[in-house]
Enzyme design. Structure first.
Site, mmCIF file in Angstrom:
data_model
loop_
_atom_site.group_PDB
_atom_site.id
_atom_site.type_symbol
_atom_site.label_atom_id
_atom_site.label_comp_id
_atom_site.label_asym_id
_atom_site.label_seq_id
_atom_site.Cartn_x
_atom_site.Cartn_y
_atom_site.Cartn_z
ATOM 1 N N ASP A 1 119.266 99.776 117.831
ATOM 2 C CA ASP A 1 120.215 98.544 117.484
ATOM 3 C C ASP A 1 121.715 98.634 118.340
ATOM 4 O O ASP A 1 121.443 99.391 119.462
ATOM 5 C CB ASP A 1 120.474 98.444 116.056
ATOM 6 C CG ASP A 1 120.925 97.275 115.509
ATOM 7 O OD1 ASP A 1 122.055 96.922 115.520
ATOM 8 O OD2 ASP A 1 120.117 96.463 114.713
ATOM 9 N N SER B 1 117.590 90.253 110.061
ATOM 10 C CA SER B 1 117.921 91.583 110.399
ATOM 11 C C SER B 1 118.267 92.359 109.350
ATOM 12 O O SER B 1 118.306 93.824 109.423
ATOM 13 C CB SER B 1 119.295 91.460 111.484
ATOM 14 O OG SER B 1 119.318 91.236 112.787
ATOM 15 N N HIS C 1 126.984 95.549 113.336
ATOM 16 C CA HIS C 1 125.511 95.378 112.970
ATOM 17 C C HIS C 1 124.600 96.409 112.747
ATOM 18 O O HIS C 1 123.886 96.580 112.041
ATOM 19 C CB HIS C 1 124.930 94.451 114.142
ATOM 20 C CG HIS C 1 123.430 93.886 113.718
ATOM 21 N ND1 HIS C 1 122.620 94.576 114.224
ATOM 22 C CD2 HIS C 1 123.323 92.603 113.411
ATOM 23 C CE1 HIS C 1 121.430 93.851 113.839
ATOM 24 N NE2 HIS C 1 121.632 92.713 113.274
#
Length: 473
Positions: free
Chosen positions: A189, A419, A245
């Site tokens: 990621d 996600s 994120h």
């Protein structure tokens, strides 16, 4: 608390030998580099039927050499398209699998992607050539966000607070099923804030490569203490607030539970390893492949009990080079948990059976593809689905987890997206592996899918027709 969809653009090259199957480009949708930078132009690709495949770099092509290709062959390939080497990868696991080098070739400004693929499609030194597509992000505890009702994704029917549409993690915790640090998960990621108050105790520290300026473990990376940044090619896996994120995903998998702080992850004591391949301007296929192979190599050579990687990113076309890396992980017994996707450019859910979303739509047997549900058990409006291509639903709307603040201190925020659903399943994989030492990847996947709770919103819209349930592990 601000809620958002995880939709940051990520550059990852995908798509197999499009010249062989036919494709078109939409010249009206060419995107130029910003401010004269050296970022590649982007071009919108469609397949031979006119169906959209997504954006790809207009001046780059990925070439997969055969194992016996020599330097003269490689020079001839590049000369054929008047290109130059930009990057490449030939990991140990690729060599062990009998695969040659994967090279990213930069094309001259007057050379089109279509022409380059056509010129290369039958070259005897190549296994295939493909474009470089652009990907998108597919963004009992005493922990405050759990007790105040904010962490529905972790609740169960009888937990306090309760929500039947949560993952049932709270019920597992009451049975002291809280994971252990002998189970490892890779987060592919953005980077992870390794000093976050709810993550610091669960971050991997590499025992095979102490910080001394040398590559002690022979993997080609110097001092990869907590993992590696494959976007910038350095040892720093956290570069500031933009790594929100990746930090959010990590918290859902394995934020420390029972510490009176913030949130609790599904698996309270799992060991998290960061493989950052998404930077502020995106990532690349090579970066994704190197990240996947990094974990495969750690498991093969050092015996780390890496049970899964979390992949909360997706979009674009088919890439054989990326699928090959996922298959290499499969051979090592590593599950690849992937976000089903957040719809197309309109952000409205798509059917992956008819409109594949990669990497979730690859047919590799180690993939678990995850759709997103809200706190009422409904399929989130943005979540992709697929009766045969998406496996299971999990909480993915309004999910609170760990993030860095604007000044890189410990903070928390609510994000939405497939996600966010994906790490709930990755955490469940880690929990099951903790409770069942020696279980194979296939057995773990079967247990996760076999325990799904039938859910009307995803009946006929995913393989299980149900949602994540880890309360019965």
């Amino acid at each position: 608390m601000k809620t958002r969809h995880a939709s940051r653009l990520v550059c990852v090259g995908l798509g197999l030998a499009l010249a062989a199957c036919g494709h078109e480009t939409d010249e009206s949708e060419l995107a130029s580099p910003e401010h004269g930078s050296n970022q590649p132009k982007a071009i919108y690709l469609r397949d031979s039927n006119g169906s959209p495949m997504g954006l790809a770099s207009a001046n780059e092509v990925l070439v997969q050499y055969k194992l016996d290709a020599n330097n003269a062959d490689k020079k001839r390939v590049k000369d054929k398209v008047r290109g130059s080497r930009k990057n490449g990868v030939h990991s140990k696991v690729m060599k062990d699998n009998g695969e040659g080098e994967l090279e990213l070739v930069e094309l001259p400004i007057d050379q089109t992607l279509e022409a380059a693929l056509e010129d290369l499609k039958d070259d005897p030194a190549l296994t295939f050539a493909e474009p470089n597509f652009i990907y998108q992000h597919t963004a009992v505890s005493n922990d405050p966000f759990f007790t105040n009702g904010s962490l529905f994704g972790m609740y169960g029917n009888t937990s306090t607070p309760a929500n039947a549409f949560g993952s049932q993690a709270g019920e597992a915790w009451t049975k002291n099923q809280i994971c252990n640090n002998g189970v490892y998960v890779g987060v592919i990621d953005e980077g992870i804030m390794t000093t976050h108050e709810d993550l610091v105790n669960n971050i991997w520290v590499n025992p095979f490569d102490p910080v001394d300026g040398r590559d002690n473990d022979g993997n080609g990376l110097i001092d990869d203490t907590n993992g590696w940044d494959f976007a910038a090619n350095n040892r720093s896996v956290f570069d500031g607030p933009s790594d929100d994120h990746g930090t959010h995903v990590a918290g859902t998998i394995g934020a420390k539970g029972g510490n009176g702080k913030g949130v609790a992850g599904v698996c309270w004591s799992v060991t998290l390893i960061s493989a950052k391949f998404l930077g502020q301007s995106g990532g690349s296929t090579l970066g994704a492949i190197r990240a996947i192979d990094y974990f495969t190599d750690l498991k093969r050579r050092h015996g780390l009990n890496i049970v899964a990687t979390n992949n909360s990113w997706g979009g674009g076309g088919f890439s054989l080079s990326l699928k090959n890396a996922i298959d290499r992980a499969n051979a090592a017994g590593i599950l690849f948990v992937a976000a089903a996707g957040n719809g197309g450019s309109d952000g409205i859910s798509d059917n992956n059976d008819t409109t594949p979303s990669y990497p979730a739509s690859y047919t590799s047997s180690n993939i678990i593809s995850v759709a997103a549900l809200n706190n009422r058990g409904q399929l989130a409006s943005f979540s992709n689905f697929g009766a045969t291509s998406v496996d299971i639903g999990a909480p993915g709307s309004g999910i609170v987890s760990t993030v860095p603040s604007a000044t890189s201190t410990s903070a928390y925020a609510s994000f939405s997206g497939t996600s966010m659903a994906t790490p709930h399943v990755t955490g469940a994989v880690a929990l099951f592996a903790s409770l069942n030492p020696g279980a194979t990847a296939a057995q773990i996947k079967a247990a996760i899918l076999g325990s799904a709770v039938p859910t009307p919103a995803v009946t006929g819209k995913c393989v299980t027709g149900g949602r994540l349930n880890l309360g019965d592990f």
